[in-house]
Design an enzyme around this catalytic site. Structure first.
Site, short mmCIF file in Angstrom:
data_model
loop_
_atom_site.label_atom_id
_atom_site.label_comp_id
_atom_site.label_asym_id
_atom_site.label_seq_id
_atom_site.Cartn_x
_atom_site.Cartn_y
_atom_site.Cartn_z
N HIS A 1 4.62 1.07 -7.88
CA HIS A 1 3.63 0.93 -8.13
C HIS A 1 2.61 0.34 -9.22
O HIS A 1 2.50 -0.71 -9.73
CB HIS A 1 3.16 0.44 -6.79
CG HIS A 1 3.36 0.24 -5.41
ND1 HIS A 1 3.38 1.69 -4.47
CD2 HIS A 1 3.87 -0.51 -5.28
CE1 HIS A 1 4.25 1.17 -3.51
NE2 HIS A 1 4.57 -0.16 -3.68
N GLY B 1 0.39 -1.66 0.07
CA GLY B 1 -0.30 0.32 0.02
C GLY B 1 1.05 0.85 0.03
O GLY B 1 1.92 1.77 -0.35
N GLN C 1 14.70 -8.76 -3.81
CA GLN C 1 13.68 -9.08 -3.24
C GLN C 1 12.73 -10.68 -4.57
O GLN C 1 12.82 -11.15 -4.47
CB GLN C 1 12.61 -8.65 -3.20
CG GLN C 1 10.78 -8.47 -2.91
CD GLN C 1 10.13 -8.31 -2.54
OE1 GLN C 1 10.40 -7.97 -1.28
NE2 GLN C 1 9.09 -7.56 -3.33
N ARG D 1 8.81 5.04 1.67
CA ARG D 1 9.15 5.96 2.42
C ARG D 1 10.13 7.41 2.38
O ARG D 1 10.35 7.48 3.25
CB ARG D 1 10.50 4.46 3.25
CG ARG D 1 9.89 3.39 3.69
CD ARG D 1 11.67 2.20 4.24
NE ARG D 1 10.71 1.43 4.94
CZ ARG D 1 10.69 -0.16 4.16
NH1 ARG D 1 11.29 -0.46 3.61
NH2 ARG D 1 10.44 -1.23 5.58
P1 PAJ Z 1 5.85 -2.95 -1.65
O1 PAJ Z 1 7.18 -1.71 -1.68
O2 PAJ Z 1 4.61 -2.26 -1.87
O3 PAJ Z 1 6.34 -2.52 -3.33
C1 PAJ Z 1 5.03 -3.55 -3.35
C2 PAJ Z 1 5.99 -3.89 -5.27
O4 PAJ Z 1 6.27 -2.51 -6.11
C3 PAJ Z 1 6.69 -4.29 -5.82
O5 PAJ Z 1 8.02 -5.69 -6.16
C4 PAJ Z 1 8.42 -3.21 -5.54
O6 PAJ Z 1 9.67 -4.00 -5.69
C5 PAJ Z 1 7.67 -2.36 -6.96
N1 PAJ Z 1 8.21 -1.37 -6.12
C6 PAJ Z 1 8.32 -0.25 -5.22
N2 PAJ Z 1 9.18 1.14 -5.84
C7 PAJ Z 1 9.71 0.47 -7.29
C8 PAJ Z 1 9.85 1.33 -8.16
N3 PAJ Z 1 9.77 2.42 -7.75
N4 PAJ Z 1 9.81 1.27 -9.53
C9 PAJ Z 1 9.40 -0.25 -9.61
N5 PAJ Z 1 9.06 -0.95 -8.73
C10 PAJ Z 1 8.71 -0.28 -7.35
O7 PAJ Z 1 7.53 -4.96 -2.23
C11 PAJ Z 1 7.01 -5.33 -0.87
O8 PAJ Z 1 5.60 -4.08 -1.47
C12 PAJ Z 1 6.63 -6.47 -0.02
O9 PAJ Z 1 7.58 -7.31 0.32
C13 PAJ Z 1 5.33 -7.61 -0.79
C14 PAJ Z 1 6.20 -7.95 -2.23
C15 PAJ Z 1 3.94 -6.98 -0.86
C16 PAJ Z 1 5.55 -8.77 0.31
O10 PAJ Z 1 5.01 -8.14 1.72
#
Ligand code: PAJ
Length: 278
Positions: free
Chosen positions: A34, A28, A150, A184
């Site tokens: 995302h 979220g 990840q 963050r």
């Molecule tokens: P979250 O940090 O919410 O990220 C969800 C997805 O968005 C992840 O696959 C992450 O690599 C991708 N993401 C985040 N910032 C990005 C950016 N600047 N450019 C492209 N993709 C981006 O990662 C998680 O959640 C958790 O670890 C989860 C996989 C949901 C398991 O709880």
């Protein structure tokens, strides 16, 4: 767009979705990073499912679980605009019922870089992602290169456990000054926000040297760390030049590498990476 939190409801709506089903798991507080995953899923799949779940087991005891930013209403409005079919917002008790004691662990790939500095983090990620896959049963799942380790660990998990899902890794979305989007980033003060593109500057400085012929891993790591050390608000945790498949630190001639780093701005920890290829 259907929004469900009960597992029975999820399964019932899921069973009516047209295949292929694309799945974007998130915690979220959505941003363009995302949404880029959602758009790619939308472009490639007949149906799109997103989950929003701040997974407690991937946060360490001293990490920011309680303070992790949340805004469900805004997230749902953003997903609705991207024509998502189904959003699952499970309660923690659904994912971790009383007496929960079954974990999924990926061994070697989780022991380096982020895994070495955040003990238990990847066990939480691989366990929750396995459970999300079991519940959503997607054909394709979308992850970001932003979290390079990840994505690599999840590829390994899917292969090793024969999970019938295709993992797709999408490029990192950045602000115009190079800062990788992250939930963050909202913790940064105005001054820290101005200093934060130092991660991308360090990565691109090393990339430029590589393109100019520098092939020594140690020299590339030094370019990254020197760049970060020159920024007074930044506190470097690591600068790595590693094999992109095993994440083992390279010591000699570099042909392909994952450059990655973690940097603290006070309590806010940012990560970023870049893939080098000849
Ligand atoms: P979250 O940090 O919410 O990220 C969800 C997805 O968005 C992840 O696959 C992450 O690599 C991708 N993401 C985040 N910032 C990005 C950016 N600047 N450019 C492209 N993709 C981006 O990662 C998680 O959640 C958790 O670890 C989860 C996989 C949901 C398991 O709880």
């Amino acid at each position: 767009m259907k929004v469900v939190s009960e597992l029975l409801e999820l399964r019932s709506v899921r069973s009516g979705l047209e295949s292929p089903v694309g799945f974007v798991p998130t915690m979220g507080y959505l941003h363009e990073g995302h949404l880029s995953l959602v758009r790619q899923a939308r472009a490639e799949c007949r149906s799109v499912v997103t989950s929003i779940f701040v997974n407690p087991t991937q946060f360490g005891p001293k990490e920011d679980l309680a303070a992790y930013p949340r805004d469900l209403e805004r997230d749902l409005a953003l997903l609705n605009r991207e024509y998502v079919d189904l959003v699952w917002t499970p309660e923690p008790e659904t994912i971790y019922p009383p007496g929960f004691q079954t974990w999924v662990t990926v061994e070697e790939a989780t022991q380096r870089l982020e895994g070495a500095l955040r003990p238990g983090h990847f066990r939480g990620v691989t366990t929750v992602v396995t459970k999300l896959f079991n519940c959503v049963d997607p054909d394709r799942a979308y992850f970001g290169q932003k979290d390079a380790q990840q994505s690599l660990v999840i590829r390994r998990l899917v292969q090793d456990l024969n999970i019938p899902v295709k993992v797709i890794v999408c490029p990192t979305v950045r602000e115009t000054d190079g800062l990788a989007l992250s939930s963050r980033n909202v913790y940064l003060s105005e001054q820290e926000r101005q200093a934060a593109p130092v991660l991308y500057r360090a990565l691109t400085a090393a990339q430029l040297a590589f393109l100019d012929g520098e092939r020594q891993a140690e020299a590339l790591r030094k370019i990254m760390s020197d760049t970060v050390i020159a920024e007074p608000l930044a506190d470097l945790q690591y600068a790595s030049c590693a094999d992109p498949d095993t994440l083992i630190e390279l010591e000699s001639r570099v042909e392909r590498a994952l450059l990655s780093m973690a940097v603290f701005f006070r309590k806010t920890r940012l990560i970023d990476n870049l893939l080098l290829e000849e």
